[in-house]
Structure formats: structure tokens, C-alpha cells
Design a protein around this motif. Structure first.
Motif, short mmCIF file in Angstrom:
data_model
loop_
_atom_site.label_atom_id
_atom_site.label_comp_id
_atom_site.label_asym_id
_atom_site.label_seq_id
_atom_site.Cartn_x
_atom_site.Cartn_y
_atom_site.Cartn_z
N ASP A 33 6.32 -0.18 -45.74
CA ASP A 33 7.27 -1.27 -45.86
C ASP A 33 7.93 -1.16 -44.68
O ASP A 33 8.43 -0.16 -44.12
CB ASP A 33 8.13 -1.35 -46.85
CG ASP A 33 8.97 -1.94 -47.21
OD1 ASP A 33 8.94 -2.86 -46.03
OD2 ASP A 33 10.03 -1.98 -48.16
N PHE A 34 7.80 -2.26 -43.80
CA PHE A 34 8.59 -2.39 -42.91
C PHE A 34 9.52 -3.39 -42.24
O PHE A 34 9.89 -4.85 -41.32
CB PHE A 34 7.68 -2.58 -41.42
CG PHE A 34 7.01 -1.40 -41.02
CD1 PHE A 34 7.76 -0.77 -39.52
CD2 PHE A 34 6.01 -1.25 -40.88
CE1 PHE A 34 6.61 0.93 -39.64
CE2 PHE A 34 4.97 0.19 -40.76
CZ PHE A 34 6.09 1.07 -40.35
N THR A 35 10.03 -4.22 -43.83
CA THR A 35 10.92 -5.43 -44.14
C THR A 35 12.44 -4.60 -43.07
O THR A 35 12.69 -4.27 -42.95
CB THR A 35 11.10 -5.83 -45.33
OG1 THR A 35 10.19 -5.67 -46.09
CG2 THR A 35 12.38 -6.64 -45.46
N ASN A 36 12.51 -6.00 -42.44
CA ASN A 36 13.70 -5.93 -40.95
C ASN A 36 13.92 -5.25 -40.08
O ASN A 36 15.16 -4.92 -40.40
CB ASN A 36 14.61 -6.32 -42.54
CG ASN A 36 16.52 -7.15 -41.89
OD1 ASN A 36 15.90 -8.25 -40.79
ND2 ASN A 36 17.33 -6.44 -42.09
N VAL A 37 12.58 -4.54 -39.08
CA VAL A 37 12.29 -3.76 -38.82
C VAL A 37 12.12 -4.66 -37.49
O VAL A 37 11.49 -5.52 -37.10
CB VAL A 37 11.33 -3.01 -38.90
CG1 VAL A 37 11.35 -1.70 -37.87
CG2 VAL A 37 11.91 -1.96 -39.65
N ASN A 38 12.57 -4.15 -36.29
CA ASN A 38 12.72 -5.39 -35.14
C ASN A 38 12.58 -3.24 -34.28
O ASN A 38 12.43 -2.88 -33.74
CB ASN A 38 14.42 -5.43 -34.61
CG ASN A 38 14.75 -5.91 -33.06
OD1 ASN A 38 13.48 -6.40 -32.81
ND2 ASN A 38 15.75 -6.47 -33.24
N PHE A 39 11.15 -4.51 -33.69
CA PHE A 39 10.03 -3.28 -33.41
C PHE A 39 10.09 -3.88 -31.54
O PHE A 39 9.86 -3.40 -30.67
CB PHE A 39 8.65 -3.54 -33.14
CG PHE A 39 7.92 -3.31 -34.47
CD1 PHE A 39 7.27 -2.08 -34.34
CD2 PHE A 39 8.10 -4.15 -35.45
CE1 PHE A 39 7.27 -1.98 -35.64
CE2 PHE A 39 7.69 -3.09 -36.93
CZ PHE A 39 7.22 -2.59 -36.82
N ALA A 40 11.69 -4.74 -30.97
CA ALA A 40 11.56 -5.23 -29.94
C ALA A 40 11.73 -4.05 -28.58
O ALA A 40 11.36 -4.19 -27.68
CB ALA A 40 12.47 -5.97 -29.53
N MET A 41 12.32 -3.07 -28.97
CA MET A 41 12.60 -2.06 -28.26
C MET A 41 11.21 -1.01 -28.55
O MET A 41 11.47 0.49 -27.69
CB MET A 41 14.14 -0.39 -28.34
CG MET A 41 15.08 -2.11 -28.38
SD MET A 41 15.41 -2.43 -26.54
CE MET A 41 15.98 -1.42 -25.88
N THR A 42 10.11 -1.50 -29.14
CA THR A 42 9.09 -0.02 -28.91
C THR A 42 8.65 0.02 -27.14
O THR A 42 8.88 -1.24 -26.62
CB THR A 42 7.83 -0.75 -29.53
OG1 THR A 42 8.77 -0.90 -30.97
CG2 THR A 42 6.62 0.13 -29.67
N ILE A 83 14.86 1.27 -34.69
CA ILE A 83 13.87 1.33 -34.00
C ILE A 83 14.17 1.43 -32.41
O ILE A 83 14.40 0.34 -32.28
CB ILE A 83 12.33 1.07 -34.32
CG1 ILE A 83 11.64 1.69 -35.74
CG2 ILE A 83 11.32 1.35 -32.98
CD1 ILE A 83 10.53 0.45 -35.95
N ASN A 84 14.82 2.44 -31.83
CA ASN A 84 14.69 2.54 -30.62
C ASN A 84 14.41 3.26 -29.36
O ASN A 84 14.05 4.89 -29.63
CB ASN A 84 16.75 2.44 -30.12
CG ASN A 84 16.98 2.45 -29.17
OD1 ASN A 84 16.49 1.27 -28.60
ND2 ASN A 84 18.47 2.74 -28.55
N TYR A 85 13.21 2.88 -28.43
CA TYR A 85 12.29 3.69 -27.60
C TYR A 85 11.41 4.58 -28.46
O TYR A 85 11.67 5.35 -28.46
CB TYR A 85 13.68 4.63 -26.59
CG TYR A 85 13.86 3.26 -25.86
CD1 TYR A 85 13.71 2.90 -25.29
CD2 TYR A 85 15.34 3.24 -25.51
CE1 TYR A 85 14.34 1.52 -24.29
CE2 TYR A 85 16.03 2.31 -25.24
CZ TYR A 85 15.69 1.85 -24.69
OH TYR A 85 16.73 0.79 -24.01
N VAL A 86 10.64 3.95 -28.85
CA VAL A 86 9.43 4.60 -29.71
C VAL A 86 8.35 4.35 -29.58
O VAL A 86 7.87 3.22 -28.79
CB VAL A 86 9.86 4.34 -31.05
CG1 VAL A 86 8.38 4.25 -32.37
CG2 VAL A 86 10.72 4.25 -31.92
#
Length: 190
Positions: free
Chosen positions: A75-84, A61-64
């Protein structure tokens, strides 16, 4: 999918590919049992959308932008939301699998996690002011330099973090959860 803007659409069982989702905007759409594992989210906008039973496992996920978005049984296992996108956002999770997710340094005021598994999730330096963790498994979840002011943990379990390394003013905890707040002292609570 040649369009760049989708409104009032229903997607059921769709397997999205990377080009299906990049640089798109979805407003008031419903996604049911969709698979996003092959996607790299870049400059995607979701406004007033609902995702039910969708698979985002290991998705990039990049710039969402997530505005008024509800995730249910996803299921969001191992997802990085830091660039939301942090300009205007609002999203909540119900009965979702969020193990090993990263919310590092995000501003998630009033976010709601209901019935979620957040095993080993990372909330370092995250603003979780007035967040609700309702009946969530927080085993090995990391809270360091996290703002937990007025956050509610009363029905959640398996959390253990240092109150001195976080802002916890007026946060709510159950009596059963107190050992997790005292674990750094290596004492026995009966």
C-alpha cells in the motif's frame, strides 16, 4: 537496529520507526508484512530487495535509492516518489495500491505496473518510455507532458488523457481504451 548495512536479512511483521530506516543500506533483503508508516525515508538504499504486503501509506520518501526492487501487494497510498534517487534505479509494482501517488518528472523507463490501482496518480513530465501498465486501474490518473513512447496500456482501463499533450509514439492501447484518448473532444464512441 544499530547497523547501517543489512544483507540477506528477512524482516517479517516488523514495524519500522524513523530511526530504524534513515541512512541505512539493505541488500538482498526481504520485507514481509512490514509497516513503514512512521518512517521518513532519508538516504536509504535498497538493492535487490523484495517487499510483500508492506504498508507505506502516507510515508515520506526523500533520497531513496531503489535498485532491483520488487513491490508486491504493498500500500503506497498518497506517497510522493519525486525525490527518489535517479542515478541507478529499477523498481516494479505488482498488485499494489498506488492511489494518489506522485511520480512527477521521474525517469521510469521500462517500469512495470501489474494489477495495480493507480487512481489519481500523477505522472506529469515523467519518462515512461516502454512502461507496462498491465491490468491497472488508471481512473483520474494524470499524464501531462509525459513520455509514453512504446508504453503498453492494452490491458489497463479507466485512463483518459490528451494524446496531444504527451508523447505517445508507438504506445499500445486496446480498442476499448480509445474513448479515454478521445474524451477531450467530447464525442460519443459506440
Amino acid at each position: 537496529m544499530a547497523n547501517d548495512f543489512f544483507q540477506d536479512q528477512h524482516f517479517n511483521g516488523t514495524i519500522f520507526q524513523e530511526e530504524d530506516i534513515k541512512y541505512k543500506e539493505y541488500e538482498n533483503c526481504q520485507f514481509i508484512n512490514c509497516d513503514f508508516r512512521s518512517c521518513f525515508f532519508t538516504s536509504v538504499y535498497f538493492i535487490d530487495c523484495t517487499f510483500t504486503g508492506c504498508n507505506f501509506h502516507d510515508t515520506k520518501i526523500n533520497y531513496v535509492s531503489l535498485r532491483g526492487v520488487e513491490f508486491i501487494q504493498c500500500d503506497f497510498t498518497n506517497v510522493n516518489f519525486a525525490m527518489t534517487d535517479q542515478v541507478i534505479y529499477n523498481f516494479n509494482f505488482t498488485n499494489c495500491l498506488l492511489d494518489y501517488t506522485k511520480f512527477y518528472a521521474l525517469k521510469l523507463k521500462q517500469i512495470q505496473f501489474t494489477g495495480c490501482s493507480l487512481v489519481a496518480a500523477d505522472f506529469m513530465q515523467t519518462d515512461l518510455t516502454e512502461a507496462l501498465f498491465d491490468n491497472c486501474d488508471l481512473r483520474r490518473t494524470v499524464f501531462i507532458q509525459t513520455n509514453l513512447t512504446k508504453a503498453d496500456f492494452t490491458t489497463s482501463f479507466n485512463y483518459a488523457f490528451d494524446p496531444e499533450a504527451n508523447k505517445i509514439k508507438k504506445a499500445k492501447f486496446s480498442l476499448e481504451g480509445l474513448p479515454g484518448l478521445l474524451s477531450k473532444y467530447n464525442i460519443v464512441v459506440k
